[in-house]
Scaffold this active site. Structure first.
Site, PDB file in Angstrom:
ATOM      1  N   TYR A   1      21.487  30.321  -8.006  1.00 19.08           N
ATOM      2  CA  TYR A   1      21.403  30.766  -9.405  1.00 19.08           C
ATOM      3  C   TYR A   1      20.100  30.294 -10.047  1.00 19.08           C
ATOM      4  O   TYR A   1      19.504  30.996 -10.862  1.00 19.08           O
ATOM      5  CB  TYR A   1      22.594  30.218 -10.198  1.00 19.08           C
TER       6      TYR A   1
ATOM      7  N   HIS B   1      37.241  40.032  -8.568  1.00 22.12           N
ATOM      8  CA  HIS B   1      35.947  39.796  -7.936  1.00 22.12           C
ATOM      9  C   HIS B   1      36.055  39.554  -6.435  1.00 22.12           C
ATOM     10  O   HIS B   1      35.228  40.040  -5.665  1.00 22.12           O
ATOM     11  CB  HIS B   1      35.260  38.602  -8.597  1.00 22.12           C
TER      12      HIS B   1
ATOM     13  N   ASP C   1      29.371  39.521  -3.353  1.00 23.62           N
ATOM     14  CA  ASP C   1      28.838  38.599  -4.357  1.00 23.62           C
ATOM     15  C   ASP C   1      27.368  38.309  -4.023  1.00 23.62           C
ATOM     16  O   ASP C   1      26.581  39.248  -3.840  1.00 23.62           O
ATOM     17  CB  ASP C   1      29.710  37.335  -4.398  1.00 23.62           C
TER      18      ASP C   1
END
Length: 346
Positions: A267, A322, A158
Site C-alpha cells: 500500500y 471481496h 485483490d
C-alpha cells in the site's frame, strides 16, 4: 510529475485522510469482539487443505532478486499449460487459493502459486520502493521463466489481481489468458463519475491508516490482530465462510514470519511508482473479471470501468463479497474452468 497531477494527488490524500479517521475508529472498535476467548460463531470447523490427484510440492524459487515460497501442483511437463495464481492482502498463497488449486490441477494444468514478496517465508526487502507494481510484475515473469514457459494463464485476486493487470499490460505476450477476481485496473478508476469516485474514496479510506508506518502496525496487530480479523467477518457476512483453522493459520503466519510491515509496504508503494500504465494501451489477452458484488472495499463500477481497458473481456457477477473465491468456491472454480474450456466440477 506535472503540477496538476501533483495537486490531484494531494487533494485525494487529504480527502481520504478526513474520511478515514471515523472509519479507523469504528473498525478498531468493531474488530475487538474477536479477542473473546470464545470461538466466534461465524467460523466453521472445516479443515484447510488442498484436495488434488496431482503431485503437490513447495519450492523456493529465485526471481527478480528475491526468493518466493511457491506451491506447485501437477506434473511440470511441456504439454501442460502453466496457471499462475497470485494472492492478495492479507492472505498467503495457500489460504487464498486452497479451494481452486486442486480442481485446476486435476483438469490438466500445471499450477504455480507463490507467496508474493513480503508474505509468509518469501523474501521481505526493506522499504516500500521495493513493492511497486512494475517490480512485482517482474517477480511473476521470473516464475514463468523459471518453469521455461513461453506464457501462462494468470489469475489474481485483490493485490494479486493488481499485479496480474500490470503483468499483462507490461508483458502481454507472456499471458495466455487473464482472470481477475475483485481487483480493478487503472481504467477502472479513470472512468468513474464523481458520485462513484467519492464512494470509492470512502471505501479506500483505510489506505491512509496503512500508510502511517508504526501506527498502522500497532493498530492492526493489537489485541491479537482484532481489526484485521474483523475484515473476515464483514467479508463472510457471518455465514461461516472462513474456518477456525483459516484464521489461526493466517495470523500465526503473519506473526511468526514478521511480515505485517512488508505486507503493508504494498500500500505504501502506491505513490512511489514512477512508470504508470499507459492508458492508451489496451489489455489484449482474453480476460475474465469475476466480481463479488457485495465487496465493501471495491465498488462494482470500478469493474465496469476496467472492462473498457480491455480488448476482449467479460464480467461474471457473483453473490459474494471481496473474498469471492472463499465465499463461493465452487461457483468461482467453475467460472475459471469454463474460461479455460474445462467441464465444471460437481
Amino acid at each position: 510529475m506535472g503540477i496538476v497531477s501533483f495537486l490531484c494527488r494531494i487533494i485525494f490524500l487529504l480527502t481520504i485522510l478526513v474520511i478515514s479517521i471515523p472509519v479507523v475508529l469504528i473498525g478498531y472498535s468493531y474488530g475487538a469482539f474477536l479477542t473473546s476467548p470464545l470461538e466466534p460463531s461465524f467460523l466453521s470447523n472445516e479443515p484447510v487443505d488442498i484436495k488434488t490427484k496431482g503431485p503437490l510440492t513447495w519450492q523456493r524459487i529465485k526471481t527478480n532478486g528475491v526468493v518466493l515460497n511457491t506451491i506447485t501442483c501437477g506434473e511440470d511437463t511441456p504439454d501442460k499449460t502453466m496457471v499462475l495464481m497470485l494472492h492478495g492482502f492479507p492472505e498467503s498463497a495457500f489460504l487464498s487459493w486452497h479451494h481452486q488449486i486442486g480442481p485446476i490441477c486435476d483438469a490438466g494444468y500445471f499450477v504455480v502459486v507463490p507467496d508474493q514478496r513480503g508474505y509468509n517465508t518469501s523474501s521481505k526487502p526493506d522499504g516500500a520502493a521495493n513493492y511497486i507494481g512494475s517490480t512485482l510484475a517482474k517477480d511473476a515473469i521470473g516464475l514463468i521463466d523459471h518453469f521455461k514457459r513461453r506464457d501462462a494463464v494468470v489469475i489474481g485476486h485483490d493485490w494479486g489481481g493488481v499485479v496480474a493487470w500490470r503483468l499483462t499490460h507490461d508483458y502481454p505476450e507472456r499471458v495466455n489468458r487473464l482472470c481477475i477476481l475483485n481487483a480493478p485496473n487503472a481504467w477502472g478508476f479513470r472512468n468513474l463519475g464523481i458520485p462513484e469516485l467519492m464512494n470509492q474514496i470512502l471505501k479506500s479510506s483505510y489506505m491512509v491508516l496503512f500508510n502511517v508506518p508504526g501506527f498502522s502496525e500497532y493498530v492492526l496487530s493489537r489485541d491479537d490482530y482484532a481489526v484485521m480479523k474483523s475484515l473476515f467477518k464483514i467479508a463472510g457476512n457471518g455465514n461461516q465462510t472462513f474456518s477456525k483453522d483459516y484464521i489461526r493459520m493466517n495470523f500465526e503466519t503473519i506473526q511468526e514470519t514478521n511480515s505485517l510491515t512488508t505486507m503493508l509496504n504494498w500500500y505504501r508503494a502506491i505513490f512511489r511508482e514512477t512508470k504508470r500504465p499507459d492508458l492508451n494501451k489496451q489489455i489484449t489477452p482474453m480476460t475474465l473479471i469475476i466480481w463479488g458484488i457485495k465487496d465493501t472495499a471495491l465498488s462494482f463500477p470500478t469493474a465496469l470501468g476496467s472492462v473498457q481497458g480491455c480488448k476482449n473481456a467479460k464480467i461474471e457477477k457473483i453473490d459474494a463479497g471481496h473474498f469471492v473465491q472463499a465465499e463461493q468456491p465452487a461457483v468461482v472454480t467453475n467460472k475459471i474452468l469454463a474460461f479455460l474450456n474445462v467441464p465444471s466440477i460437481s
